[in-house]
Write an enzyme that holds these catalytic residues in place. Structure first.
Site: not given
Length: 625
Positions: A284, A370, A398
């Site tokens: 990343k 979640e 969600r």
């Protein structure tokens, strides 16, 4: 100045004319363009830099937009935008009226779906692949998903279906060990083991050669995957490969920054007649040292100085709501050892870094899951703890079922700290916290507070923890109002508002961040000869029925909220007025029945009529009618 390769790439078809060396040069040019643009607009830098070679390799081997690439989340897709005819517009990224920071189908035919939330790409890709089979067409389907998004429950549901259906498609697992905060969980350890095992490193090249020389592409690789002896599989990667257990062929991990190797592997996996997971290891922030050194900071960053990576924007004198919440929760946890903080891959984003450091045994990062985070909270509450679930408003959507069934139905002591409520700015429609007022106030047993400043937030958190039961506290992104924080929090009287300004002509009932704008609007109205009372309603649920009755004695009742009008708290006030039999004109101000684009929060609030001028104008016009 020599012309860049990037300047002559007008569509992905042009990539097929480039050598691997030229594609590597192009990758560097793409990175420079991303860094230059994001330094002015802000954006998702680290993830996009890490995925450049993947995107170039995939586009060079496919025929898009006939073939389909489905990005998970979409925050890694900047390179995709740059090579699909949007170079000239790229400097408008995430700006008002400019390019979206995420794939957007009405922006380009190369964008397949409006991604923005994690873990949905595999379901979408499988649907596309099944539609292809039903139509008898021949497009190739590729899903690009990060290892963090793969931890989401929706991704696992899709993997199970993909393995069962055996529909041909390619899953590119972009494995960079990061979500927003560093990844956690058993799956991440599994992937880490696969990367680290000496047996894999010693045999990767020979395995790759076997795959490349499989001859008749799909059939050979499929047979190879089906018939490989278990002993050979354990020799390459000694632990059971979860993906192959699900019926999905999985390649050995390959270097995600080696374009030649990526293309060679794609040449094989794109022609299989079964689903294949291509395991790609990337870094990343690759190509930009500050992003490599601090990928969490550069996940989503404001405009920054390229040379140092330092954010350009000078910090506000007022703290952020997020930081105030984090400090307040830590203070509460020192007083009550039953408090547990839970988040979903957003430790830094929700202000819980300090809490996690001070109370590591009482901090849970559930990963991008979640539903699990909210279900976990119910178990902790049932076990006698006081969980506080800190999530962005857009991501809490969600887990609505878990909020209702697991927490509200049994009336458990759980606090939902809803960050980024209302308009959030440049991330656009997938991230605005427009809906939490509507979906939280509809739930039985749920009580909802909307603090209007940072001191009110401290009191709201203390109130929720003291009163017990399911509680939601919603607060916006960014700097707070700059008021002094209390030395000690106190419990707010349930269902009781506070009057900010007296007035007899109009009553403005404001919620959360809209209170300060209502105060400014009242000042503007005073200049126009209209005397407006301003009420900080505090409680979204239960509403202050006495204050609503008092408001009904004026010429006009106005509600101002930072969420959608449909199903919002303004409609709750209207219902209460009807229940009381009050025959008074009313005006509900909020977000209309539409998705709001990206742009600065101030610009968007102005367009929505939710700044001081817009509120004042709406009130004056309604009175005139």
């Amino acid at each position: 100045m020599d012309k860049r390769i990037l300047d002559i790439v007008s569509s992905p078809a042009d990539l097929k004319l480039l050598t691997n060396e030229e594609l590597s040069i192009l990758a560097q040019e793409v990175r420079e363009e991303i860094i230059t643009t994001a330094s002015e607009t802000g954006g998702h830098v680290a993830s996009s830099l890490g995925a450049v070679e993947i995107i170039l390799a995939v586009h060079s081997m496919m025929d898009c937009p006939h073939d389909k690439i489905v990005f998970d989340v979409g925050h890694q897709a900047y390179a995709h935008k740059l090579i699909t005819g949007r170079l000239d517009e790229f400097r408008t990224l995430r700006t008002y009226g400019g390019l979206s920071g995420f794939p957007k189908p009405d922006e380009s035919p190369y964008d397949v779906h409006p991604s923005g939330h994690a873990s949905d790409s595999l379901s979408v890709a499988l649907g596309l692949a099944e539609a292809r089979e039903l139509r008898g067409s021949d497009e190739k389907i590729v899903a690009v998903i990060g290892d963090a998004a793969l931890s989401g429950g929706m991704a696992f549901e899709a993997l199970n279906h993909i393995g069962q259906a055996q529909t041909p498609m390619v899953i590119i697992l972009n494995d960079n060990e990061m979500s927003i905060s560093r990844n956690v969980g058993a799956l991440m350890k599994h992937l880490g083991y696969m990367r680290a095992t000496p047996q894999y490193r010693q045999t990767r090249d020979s395995v790759q050669e076997a795959l490349e020389s499989s001859g008749a592409f799909g059939n050979a690789l499929a047979n190879f995957g089906r018939n490989m002896k278990e002993s050979m599989k354990q020799f390459v990667i000694p632990r059971t490969m979860i993906f192959e257990q699900l019926g999905i062929i999985c390649t050995a991990p390959i270097d995600g920054h080696d374009i030649g190797l990526l293309k060679e592997t794609l040449a094989t996996v794109l022609h299989t007649d079964v689903p294949v997971l291509m395991h790609v290891v990337t870094r990343k922030g690759a190509g930009y040292a500050p992003a490599v050194q601090n990928p969490e900071k550069f996940h989503g960053i404001a405009p920054f100085e390229i040379a140092t990576g330092d954010v350009k924007k000078k910090p506000s004198a007022a703290p952020s709501y997020t930081s105030v919440f984090g400090k307040a929760l830590a203070a509460e946890a020192r007083r009550d050892d039953r408090i547990v903080a839970i988040t979903a891959a957003m430790k830094g984003g929700t202000g819980l870094d300090a809490f996690a450091e001070e109370f590591p045994e009482r901090f849970v990062d559930a990963g991008i899951a979640e539903e699990h985070a909210v279900g976990l909270a119910s178990g902790l509450a049932t076990g006698g703890m006081k969980p506080v679930v800190a999530l962005y408003s857009t991501f809490l959507q969600r887990a609505i079922d878990q909020v209702i069934i697991n927490n509200a139905l049994p009336n458990l002591d759980v606090v939902f700290a809803i960050d980024r409520a209302g308009i959030v700015g440049e991330d656009g429609p997938t991230h605005h916290g427009m809906f939490d007022l509507a979906y939280m106030r509809m739930i039985p047993h749920m009580r909802v507070l909307a603090p209007s400043d940072e001191a009110e937030l401290v009191h709201a958190l203390h109130t929720a923890l003291e009163l017990g039961g399911p509680f939601a506290i919603r607060y916006p992104r960014g700097a707070a109002e700059g008021v002094a924080l209390p030395d000690e929090p106190h419990v707010l009287e349930e269902g009781r508002a506070r009057v900010i300004r007296e007035g007899d002509d109009v009553a403005i009932l404001a919620f959360g961040r809209m209170v300060s704008r209502a105060k400014e609007a009242a000042a503007l109205l005073a200049v126009r000869g209209i005397d407006a009372r301003v009420v900080d309603m505090r409680w979204v649920k239960p509403l202050d029925v006495d204050e609503i009755a008092r408001a009904a004695q004026t010429k006009l009742v106005v509600t101002v909220e930072g969420g959608i009008i449909s199903g919002g708290v303004g409609e709750g006030v209207l219902n209460e007025l009807a229940r009381q039999g009050a025959a008074v004109p009313a005006l509900t101000l909020g977000i209309p029945d539409t998705f709001v684009p990206q742009g600065s929060s101030n610009q968007l609030l102005h367009d929505l009529g939710l700044d001081a001028e817009g509120i004042a104008d709406a009130v004056e016009q309604r009175l005139a009618r």
